[in-house]
Structures are given as C-alpha cells and as structure tokens.
Scaffold this motif. Sequence first.
Motif, PDB file in Angstrom:
ATOM      1  N   ALA A  84       8.579  45.291  92.521  1.00 11.64           N
ATOM      2  CA  ALA A  84       8.293  43.943  93.009  1.00 11.64           C
ATOM      3  C   ALA A  84       8.696  42.906  91.966  1.00 11.64           C
ATOM      4  N   TRP A  85       8.445  43.200  90.691  1.00  7.20           N
ATOM      5  CA  TRP A  85       8.858  42.260  89.634  1.00  7.20           C
ATOM      6  C   TRP A  85      10.362  42.051  89.668  1.00  7.20           C
ATOM      7  N   ARG A  86      11.097  43.142  89.847  1.00  9.60           N
ATOM      8  CA  ARG A  86      12.552  43.019  89.866  1.00  9.60           C
ATOM      9  C   ARG A  86      13.028  42.158  91.045  1.00  9.60           C
ATOM     10  N   ILE A  87      12.373  42.276  92.182  1.00  4.48           N
ATOM     11  CA  ILE A  87      12.715  41.437  93.335  1.00  4.48           C
ATOM     12  C   ILE A  87      12.441  39.971  93.008  1.00  4.48           C
ATOM     13  N   TRP A  88      11.278  39.694  92.410  1.00  5.98           N
ATOM     14  CA  TRP A  88      10.964  38.322  92.005  1.00  5.98           C
ATOM     15  C   TRP A  88      11.981  37.811  90.985  1.00  5.98           C
ATOM     16  N   PHE A  89      12.344  38.644  90.004  1.00 10.18           N
ATOM     17  CA  PHE A  89      13.273  38.196  88.966  1.00 10.18           C
ATOM     18  C   PHE A  89      14.613  37.772  89.555  1.00 10.18           C
ATOM     19  N   ARG A  90      15.083  38.487  90.559  1.00 11.96           N
ATOM     20  CA  ARG A  90      16.347  38.093  91.198  1.00 11.96           C
ATOM     21  C   ARG A  90      16.221  36.694  91.793  1.00 11.96           C
ATOM     22  N   TYR A  91      15.058  36.391  92.350  1.00 10.86           N
ATOM     23  CA  TYR A  91      14.828  35.072  92.927  1.00 10.86           C
ATOM     24  C   TYR A  91      14.652  34.010  91.849  1.00 10.86           C
ATOM     25  N   PHE A  92      13.981  34.372  90.749  1.00 16.80           N
ATOM     26  CA  PHE A  92      13.702  33.395  89.692  1.00 16.80           C
ATOM     27  C   PHE A  92      14.968  32.745  89.159  1.00 16.80           C
ATOM     28  N   VAL A  93      16.078  33.478  89.138  1.00 15.98           N
ATOM     29  CA  VAL A  93      17.314  32.908  88.587  1.00 15.98           C
ATOM     30  C   VAL A  93      17.794  31.713  89.407  1.00 15.98           C
ATOM     31  N   SER A  94      17.322  31.592  90.638  1.00 17.86           N
ATOM     32  CA  SER A  94      17.746  30.482  91.493  1.00 17.86           C
ATOM     33  C   SER A  94      16.831  29.254  91.366  1.00 17.86           C
ATOM     34  N   MET A  95      15.719  29.414  90.647  1.00 19.65           N
ATOM     35  CA  MET A  95      14.716  28.351  90.611  1.00 19.65           C
ATOM     36  C   MET A  95      15.002  27.344  89.505  1.00 19.65           C
ATOM     37  N   GLY A  96      14.779  26.078  89.822  1.00 19.80           N
ATOM     38  CA  GLY A  96      14.854  25.024  88.823  1.00 19.80           C
ATOM     39  C   GLY A  96      13.535  24.882  88.089  1.00 19.80           C
ATOM     40  N   TYR A  97      13.518  24.017  87.126  1.00 18.83           N
ATOM     41  CA  TYR A  97      12.343  23.778  86.277  1.00 18.83           C
ATOM     42  C   TYR A  97      11.089  23.490  87.094  1.00 18.83           C
ATOM     43  N   ALA A  98      11.182  22.544  88.031  1.00 21.24           N
ATOM     44  CA  ALA A  98      10.000  22.129  88.802  1.00 21.24           C
ATOM     45  C   ALA A  98       9.480  23.272  89.681  1.00 21.24           C
ATOM     46  N   GLY A  99      10.380  23.981  90.349  1.00 21.07           N
ATOM     47  CA  GLY A  99       9.975  25.079  91.216  1.00 21.07           C
ATOM     48  C   GLY A  99       9.346  26.219  90.438  1.00 21.07           C
ATOM     49  N   TRP A 100       9.930  26.514  89.277  1.00 19.71           N
ATOM     50  CA  TRP A 100       9.411  27.577  88.414  1.00 19.71           C
ATOM     51  C   TRP A 100       7.983  27.254  87.989  1.00 19.71           C
ATOM     52  N   ASN A 101       7.780  26.038  87.483  1.00 20.87           N
ATOM     53  CA  ASN A 101       6.445  25.664  87.019  1.00 20.87           C
ATOM     54  C   ASN A 101       5.447  25.563  88.165  1.00 20.87           C
ATOM     55  N   GLU A 102       5.883  25.109  89.341  1.00 20.02           N
ATOM     56  CA  GLU A 102       4.984  25.025  90.491  1.00 20.02           C
ATOM     57  C   GLU A 102       4.456  26.414  90.851  1.00 20.02           C
ATOM     58  N   LEU A 103       5.359  27.398  90.885  1.00 17.27           N
ATOM     59  CA  LEU A 103       4.942  28.756  91.225  1.00 17.27           C
ATOM     60  C   LEU A 103       3.955  29.291  90.195  1.00 17.27           C
ATOM     61  N   TRP A 104       4.249  29.142  88.917  1.00 16.41           N
ATOM     62  CA  TRP A 104       3.378  29.711  87.891  1.00 16.41           C
ATOM     63  C   TRP A 104       2.071  28.952  87.743  1.00 16.41           C
ATOM     64  N   GLU A 105       2.070  27.664  88.042  1.00 18.36           N
ATOM     65  CA  GLU A 105       0.791  26.926  88.088  1.00 18.36           C
ATOM     66  C   GLU A 105      -0.076  27.487  89.206  1.00 18.36           C
ATOM     67  N   ALA A 106       0.551  27.831  90.332  1.00 17.44           N
ATOM     68  CA  ALA A 106      -0.194  28.402  91.460  1.00 17.44           C
ATOM     69  C   ALA A 106      -0.769  29.764  91.085  1.00 17.44           C
ATOM     70  N   VAL A 107       0.027  30.585  90.402  1.00 15.82           N
ATOM     71  CA  VAL A 107      -0.467  31.892  89.974  1.00 15.82           C
ATOM     72  C   VAL A 107      -1.592  31.706  88.951  1.00 15.82           C
ATOM     73  N   TYR A 108      -1.378  30.788  88.021  1.00 18.12           N
ATOM     74  CA  TYR A 108      -2.379  30.506  86.985  1.00 18.12           C
ATOM     75  C   TYR A 108      -3.702  30.068  87.619  1.00 18.12           C
ATOM     76  N   SER A 109      -3.637  29.282  88.685  1.00 24.76           N
ATOM     77  CA  SER A 109      -4.861  28.783  89.322  1.00 24.76           C
ATOM     78  C   SER A 109      -5.681  29.922  89.934  1.00 24.76           C
ATOM     79  N   CYS A 110      -5.038  31.057  90.196  1.00 26.52           N
ATOM     80  CA  CYS A 110      -5.775  32.228  90.710  1.00 26.52           C
ATOM     81  C   CYS A 110      -6.740  32.760  89.666  1.00 26.52           C
ATOM     82  N   PHE A 111      -6.522  32.415  88.392  1.00 24.37           N
ATOM     83  CA  PHE A 111      -7.362  32.928  87.301  1.00 24.37           C
ATOM     84  C   PHE A 111      -8.394  31.921  86.835  1.00 24.37           C
ATOM     85  N   ARG A 112      -8.353  30.733  87.374  1.00 25.55           N
ATOM     86  CA  ARG A 112      -9.359  29.732  86.992  1.00 25.55           C
ATOM     87  C   ARG A 112     -10.699  30.072  87.627  1.00 25.55           C
ATOM     88  N   PRO A 113     -11.792  29.828  86.887  1.00 28.75           N
ATOM     89  CA  PRO A 113     -13.118  30.141  87.446  1.00 28.75           C
ATOM     90  C   PRO A 113     -13.482  29.256  88.615  1.00 28.75           C
TER      91      PRO A 113
END
Length: 113
Positions: A84-113
């Motif tokens: 699954a990581w490898r599938i995501w990595f193939r997609y990540f190469v197409s992402m710009g700065y804003a899209g990359w950070n938006e996705l990881w902020e969303a993942v990060y928010s899953c860990f907020r209390p």
Amino acid sequence: MENKVSDNVIEKNYRECLKFNEINESNVYNFDLATAKAALENLYELYKNGISTGRFTKDKDYVVRCADLVTLAEENKDSLFYDAWRIWFRYFVSMGYAGWNELWEAVYSCFRP
C-alpha cells in the motif's frame, strides 16, 4: 470520534491515487480505502516516532518529508502495509506542496486527542 474533514481529505486523495495509478498502468490490487488510510496512519506513526527519537528532523515547510517516508518503507519491507505504501508513493510524485501538506495534516489530525 473521527474527524470528518480529515476523512474527506484522505478519501479524496485515495480516489486521486487510484486514478493516478490507473492512468500510469500500475496495479492496485487489494487496495481499498480502509487499507489506504491504515497504511498512511501507520507510516505517519513510524515517522512521528522517528521525530520523537531524534532520528528525523522536523521540517519547517512540510508536515512530513517524503525522503524520510521512503527510508521507513524500505526498512519495513516486511510490513503488511508495504504494498500500500508503494501505491501511495507512486501517487505522491504527482502531488504539489499544498496537496502534500493537506494530506499529511489530515493524517496527523487522526492522532490528535
């Protein structure tokens, strides 16, 4: 309770990931939304641990550094999420700065209390 905004961002990117992989004729067998989200959360957890132990340096511009994620994936090839990581990595190469950070902020928010 799950953060719906985060879930929506992850789901939007998941759908874009599938499209990107399909257009580029990459196989995405056994890759559903639950697996996709769990893989991202697991990768982020490994990264967060790397930051807390001083292995990785927190970046001021990016929520997550792609090079660090690739390192973690390669070190954890026996993980159930490796494909699954490898599938995501193939997609990540197409992402710009804003899209990359938006996705990881969303993942990060899953860990907020």
